[in-house]
Design a protein around this motif. Sequence first.
Motif, PDB file in Angstrom:
ATOM      1  N   TYR A  44      -9.355 -31.181  29.457  1.00  0.00           N
ATOM      2  CA  TYR A  44     -10.679 -31.811  29.447  1.00  0.00           C
ATOM      3  C   TYR A  44     -11.362 -31.528  28.097  1.00  0.00           C
ATOM      4  O   TYR A  44     -11.963 -32.410  27.487  1.00  0.00           O
ATOM      5  CB  TYR A  44     -11.490 -31.266  30.627  1.00  0.00           C
ATOM      6  N   LEU A  45     -11.200 -30.307  27.602  1.00  0.00           N
ATOM      7  CA  LEU A  45     -11.785 -29.947  26.306  1.00  0.00           C
ATOM      8  C   LEU A  45     -11.142 -30.754  25.172  1.00  0.00           C
ATOM      9  O   LEU A  45     -11.813 -31.167  24.228  1.00  0.00           O
ATOM     10  CB  LEU A  45     -11.600 -28.439  26.056  1.00  0.00           C
ATOM     11  N   LYS A  46      -9.833 -30.988  25.291  1.00  0.00           N
ATOM     12  CA  LYS A  46      -9.126 -31.774  24.268  1.00  0.00           C
ATOM     13  C   LYS A  46      -9.557 -33.240  24.287  1.00  0.00           C
ATOM     14  O   LYS A  46      -9.311 -33.975  23.346  1.00  0.00           O
ATOM     15  CB  LYS A  46      -7.609 -31.718  24.504  1.00  0.00           C
ATOM     16  N   GLY A  47     -10.128 -33.667  25.415  1.00  0.00           N
ATOM     17  CA  GLY A  47     -10.548 -35.072  25.528  1.00  0.00           C
ATOM     18  C   GLY A  47      -9.457 -35.964  26.077  1.00  0.00           C
ATOM     19  O   GLY A  47      -9.531 -37.182  25.937  1.00  0.00           O
ATOM     20  N   VAL A  48      -8.431 -35.367  26.695  1.00  0.00           N
ATOM     21  CA  VAL A  48      -7.349 -36.195  27.242  1.00  0.00           C
ATOM     22  C   VAL A  48      -7.422 -36.291  28.760  1.00  0.00           C
ATOM     23  O   VAL A  48      -6.556 -36.893  29.388  1.00  0.00           O
ATOM     24  CB  VAL A  48      -5.948 -35.674  26.806  1.00  0.00           C
ATOM     25  N   GLU A 156      -6.071 -24.606  20.218  1.00  0.00           N
ATOM     26  CA  GLU A 156      -5.303 -25.838  20.325  1.00  0.00           C
ATOM     27  C   GLU A 156      -6.230 -27.046  20.538  1.00  0.00           C
ATOM     28  O   GLU A 156      -6.076 -28.089  19.916  1.00  0.00           O
ATOM     29  CB  GLU A 156      -4.304 -25.738  21.468  1.00  0.00           C
ATOM     30  N   ALA A 157      -7.240 -26.858  21.419  1.00  0.00           N
ATOM     31  CA  ALA A 157      -8.142 -27.975  21.714  1.00  0.00           C
ATOM     32  C   ALA A 157      -8.966 -28.355  20.481  1.00  0.00           C
ATOM     33  O   ALA A 157      -9.104 -29.539  20.155  1.00  0.00           O
ATOM     34  CB  ALA A 157      -9.061 -27.604  22.873  1.00  0.00           C
ATOM     35  N   PHE A 158      -9.487 -27.364  19.761  1.00  0.00           N
ATOM     36  CA  PHE A 158     -10.306 -27.681  18.582  1.00  0.00           C
ATOM     37  C   PHE A 158      -9.451 -28.362  17.506  1.00  0.00           C
ATOM     38  O   PHE A 158      -9.885 -29.311  16.865  1.00  0.00           O
ATOM     39  CB  PHE A 158     -10.955 -26.417  18.015  1.00  0.00           C
ATOM     40  N   ALA A 159      -8.229 -27.839  17.314  1.00  0.00           N
ATOM     41  CA  ALA A 159      -7.349 -28.438  16.298  1.00  0.00           C
ATOM     42  C   ALA A 159      -6.985 -29.865  16.708  1.00  0.00           C
ATOM     43  O   ALA A 159      -6.952 -30.781  15.880  1.00  0.00           O
ATOM     44  CB  ALA A 159      -6.090 -27.589  16.124  1.00  0.00           C
ATOM     45  N   PHE A 160      -6.712 -30.058  17.991  1.00  0.00           N
ATOM     46  CA  PHE A 160      -6.372 -31.389  18.500  1.00  0.00           C
ATOM     47  C   PHE A 160      -7.522 -32.367  18.269  1.00  0.00           C
ATOM     48  O   PHE A 160      -7.307 -33.541  17.995  1.00  0.00           O
ATOM     49  CB  PHE A 160      -6.070 -31.281  20.003  1.00  0.00           C
ATOM     50  N   ARG A 161      -8.764 -31.846  18.340  1.00  0.00           N
ATOM     51  CA  ARG A 161      -9.949 -32.684  18.118  1.00  0.00           C
ATOM     52  C   ARG A 161     -10.251 -32.856  16.625  1.00  0.00           C
ATOM     53  O   ARG A 161     -11.326 -33.275  16.236  1.00  0.00           O
ATOM     54  CB  ARG A 161     -11.162 -32.055  18.797  1.00  0.00           C
ATOM     55  N   LYS A 162      -9.293 -32.411  15.793  1.00  0.00           N
ATOM     56  CA  LYS A 162      -9.361 -32.598  14.339  1.00  0.00           C
ATOM     57  C   LYS A 162     -10.477 -31.797  13.674  1.00  0.00           C
ATOM     58  O   LYS A 162     -11.007 -32.198  12.639  1.00  0.00           O
ATOM     59  CB  LYS A 162      -9.526 -34.097  13.985  1.00  0.00           C
ATOM     60  N   LEU A 163     -10.864 -30.677  14.283  1.00  0.00           N
ATOM     61  CA  LEU A 163     -11.808 -29.794  13.608  1.00  0.00           C
ATOM     62  C   LEU A 163     -11.017 -28.864  12.683  1.00  0.00           C
ATOM     63  O   LEU A 163      -9.866 -28.540  12.974  1.00  0.00           O
ATOM     64  CB  LEU A 163     -12.580 -28.924  14.613  1.00  0.00           C
ATOM     65  N   GLU A 164     -11.638 -28.465  11.579  1.00  0.00           N
ATOM     66  CA  GLU A 164     -11.018 -27.404  10.769  1.00  0.00           C
ATOM     67  C   GLU A 164     -11.090 -26.143  11.633  1.00  0.00           C
ATOM     68  O   GLU A 164     -12.182 -25.687  11.976  1.00  0.00           O
ATOM     69  CB  GLU A 164     -11.828 -27.224   9.480  1.00  0.00           C
ATOM     70  N   THR A 165      -9.922 -25.610  12.006  1.00  0.00           N
ATOM     71  CA  THR A 165      -9.922 -24.549  13.023  1.00  0.00           C
ATOM     72  C   THR A 165      -9.370 -23.238  12.475  1.00  0.00           C
ATOM     73  O   THR A 165      -8.254 -23.199  11.944  1.00  0.00           O
ATOM     74  CB  THR A 165      -9.091 -25.001  14.248  1.00  0.00           C
ATOM     75  N   GLY A 192       0.442 -23.143  12.789  1.00  0.00           N
ATOM     76  CA  GLY A 192       0.377 -23.667  11.412  1.00  0.00           C
ATOM     77  C   GLY A 192       0.787 -25.131  11.365  1.00  0.00           C
ATOM     78  O   GLY A 192       0.158 -25.949  10.689  1.00  0.00           O
ATOM     79  N   ASP A 193       1.854 -25.487  12.113  1.00  0.00           N
ATOM     80  CA  ASP A 193       2.287 -26.895  12.176  1.00  0.00           C
ATOM     81  C   ASP A 193       1.152 -27.787  12.662  1.00  0.00           C
ATOM     82  O   ASP A 193       1.058 -28.955  12.298  1.00  0.00           O
ATOM     83  CB  ASP A 193       3.468 -27.063  13.151  1.00  0.00           C
ATOM     84  N   ALA A 194       0.283 -27.220  13.539  1.00  0.00           N
ATOM     85  CA  ALA A 194      -0.825 -28.010  14.092  1.00  0.00           C
ATOM     86  C   ALA A 194      -2.066 -27.958  13.189  1.00  0.00           C
ATOM     87  O   ALA A 194      -3.124 -28.447  13.567  1.00  0.00           O
ATOM     88  CB  ALA A 194      -1.169 -27.496  15.491  1.00  0.00           C
ATOM     89  N   GLY A 195      -1.934 -27.340  12.011  1.00  0.00           N
ATOM     90  CA  GLY A 195      -3.025 -27.343  11.035  1.00  0.00           C
ATOM     91  C   GLY A 195      -4.024 -26.204  11.198  1.00  0.00           C
ATOM     92  O   GLY A 195      -5.067 -26.193  10.545  1.00  0.00           O
ATOM     93  N   VAL A 196      -3.683 -25.229  12.052  1.00  0.00           N
ATOM     94  CA  VAL A 196      -4.616 -24.122  12.304  1.00  0.00           C
ATOM     95  C   VAL A 196      -4.513 -23.076  11.189  1.00  0.00           C
ATOM     96  O   VAL A 196      -3.422 -22.784  10.711  1.00  0.00           O
ATOM     97  CB  VAL A 196      -4.265 -23.459  13.661  1.00  0.00           C
ATOM     98  N   GLN A 197      -5.647 -22.504  10.793  1.00  0.00           N
ATOM     99  CA  GLN A 197      -5.639 -21.417   9.814  1.00  0.00           C
ATOM    100  C   GLN A 197      -5.752 -20.088  10.569  1.00  0.00           C
ATOM    101  O   GLN A 197      -6.710 -19.881  11.303  1.00  0.00           O
ATOM    102  CB  GLN A 197      -6.796 -21.587   8.836  1.00  0.00           C
ATOM    103  N   LEU A 198      -4.750 -19.235  10.359  1.00  0.00           N
ATOM    104  CA  LEU A 198      -4.691 -17.986  11.143  1.00  0.00           C
ATOM    105  C   LEU A 198      -5.230 -16.802  10.346  1.00  0.00           C
ATOM    106  O   LEU A 198      -4.998 -16.694   9.141  1.00  0.00           O
ATOM    107  CB  LEU A 198      -3.233 -17.717  11.527  1.00  0.00           C
ATOM    108  N   HIS A 199      -5.911 -15.909  11.039  1.00  0.00           N
ATOM    109  CA  HIS A 199      -6.474 -14.710  10.408  1.00  0.00           C
ATOM    110  C   HIS A 199      -6.192 -13.525  11.327  1.00  0.00           C
ATOM    111  O   HIS A 199      -6.808 -13.397  12.382  1.00  0.00           O
ATOM    112  CB  HIS A 199      -7.982 -14.867  10.211  1.00  0.00           C
TER     113      HIS A 199
END
Length: 409
Positions: A44-48, A156-165, A192-199
Amino acid sequence: MIIGNGAAGTYAAEQLRKLDIACEITIIDDEKYTLYNRVSLPRYLKGVLLEQRVYVRDMEWHTNNRLDLRLETKVTQVDFEGKTVAIEPGGEIPYDRLLIATGGRPNPLRAAGADRVKGWFNFQYFDETKAMVAKIPESKVAVVLGGSFIGYELTEAFAFRKLETHWLMRGPWFLRRALDEPGGEVVSLLAGDAGVQLHYEEAIDRLEQSDGRIKVTGSAGFGATADIVGVGLGLTMNIDLFKDTGLETNVGVKTNEFLETSMPDAWAAGDVAEFYDVVSQRHHRMGTWDNSLNHGRHVAKNMLGAKEPYVEVPTYASGMFNSNISVMGVTTEEEPDAEAIVEFDLAGRNYKRLFFLGENLVGAILVGKMKGRKKVLELISSRTPIERREQVLEMLALPETPARPAAAD
Ligand SMILES: Cc1cc2nc3c(=O)[nH]c(=O)nc-3n(C[C@H](O)[C@H](O)[C@H](O)COP(=O)(O)OP(=O)(O)OC[C@H]3O[C@@H](n4cnc5c(N)ncnc54)[C@H](O)[C@@H]3O)c2cc1C
């Protein structure tokens, strides 16, 4: 009388009604919703997934099954001797048999400014999820804190929604108590493949409101201005109301293998139950939907007079950044003495870790390909003695994966 209308409470009520058409069943819950699926909240958070699809049961179903569900009502006290519960609002109600299915509540973020700043969220309740869903369209940058399942679901949900995560973890890798370093690396590669920046080895030290956004300061140098902040720092079990009642509790409510508590005519089920697990032969808690559902269905029989032990291998399966993760049985998270063997393939993003106590396979974590999952479950539940541990890994053997182009890594 059932306290809590989550999966454990509601499926217990359903089963009680199936087995006994005459008994009176009251369910008390302090939220305002009939049963909804917490496992559906990430989609639901992902919007799917539409909001309506998150609900599992409606009020009509409760009425048709003569289940007296009282929402937005809190149980404030239980008198196990007098067999009454005090509810707010509502006074005192007597019971003959009691089920404790109170689950847990998310641990709050204890960072400077967190009490004043708006825009940070835990991820446990429908209302929190609705508030995040409303906020996402006006957001560009998200920060998530938490190196466990809720942390990754938010990420995962924020990255899926195309936010810089940005994904912050206090530990050196994801699920640090259950995975080893290569396991953490597979998850990092997937993120990383999904565009997430890890710290890693970062936490949130301070939050400040700045022009409607949130300035996030980390404990080890991280800094960002975010629009939304998600926090997954584990749960505290809802057992406070049993303080000084004599009910045996530890992290949750202690039960035997029949899900009976230390008090007469009182059982516990779901996340809150710290039950004696006959498969692993120790007490532990499971925070999964299937376990809560199965506990609920099972405990109903025992509440009606049966005395059957709960025998089920706990499992957790979820999508993970375009891949999959599955956790079965007991891991080093619950049982630090378990011995582990590992096989992994970083290029293919595949990882398997098997946990043994003596000659028994007691648990497993698989990331990526799920081949052999059923067989592993069988070996855990049958407690088949394993002569050579590597045999199980061989059984799960994967075809070799060609290396990915360096850029993709
Ligand atoms: C975002 C998210 C994603 C998840 N994903 C997965 C997944 O992929 N797979 C999986 O297996 N599991 C997943 N889970 C975990 C799973 O949803 C839970 O294990 C399960 O829902 C717990 O059910 P329960 O009935 O034990 O407790 P809960 O659902 O927590 O229900 C307990 C209820 O009791 C109420 N309550 C507590 N105290 C009182 C009181 N004093 N008076 C009245 N009411 C009270 C609470 O408000 C709550 O409504 C996820 C959970 C979340 C939050």
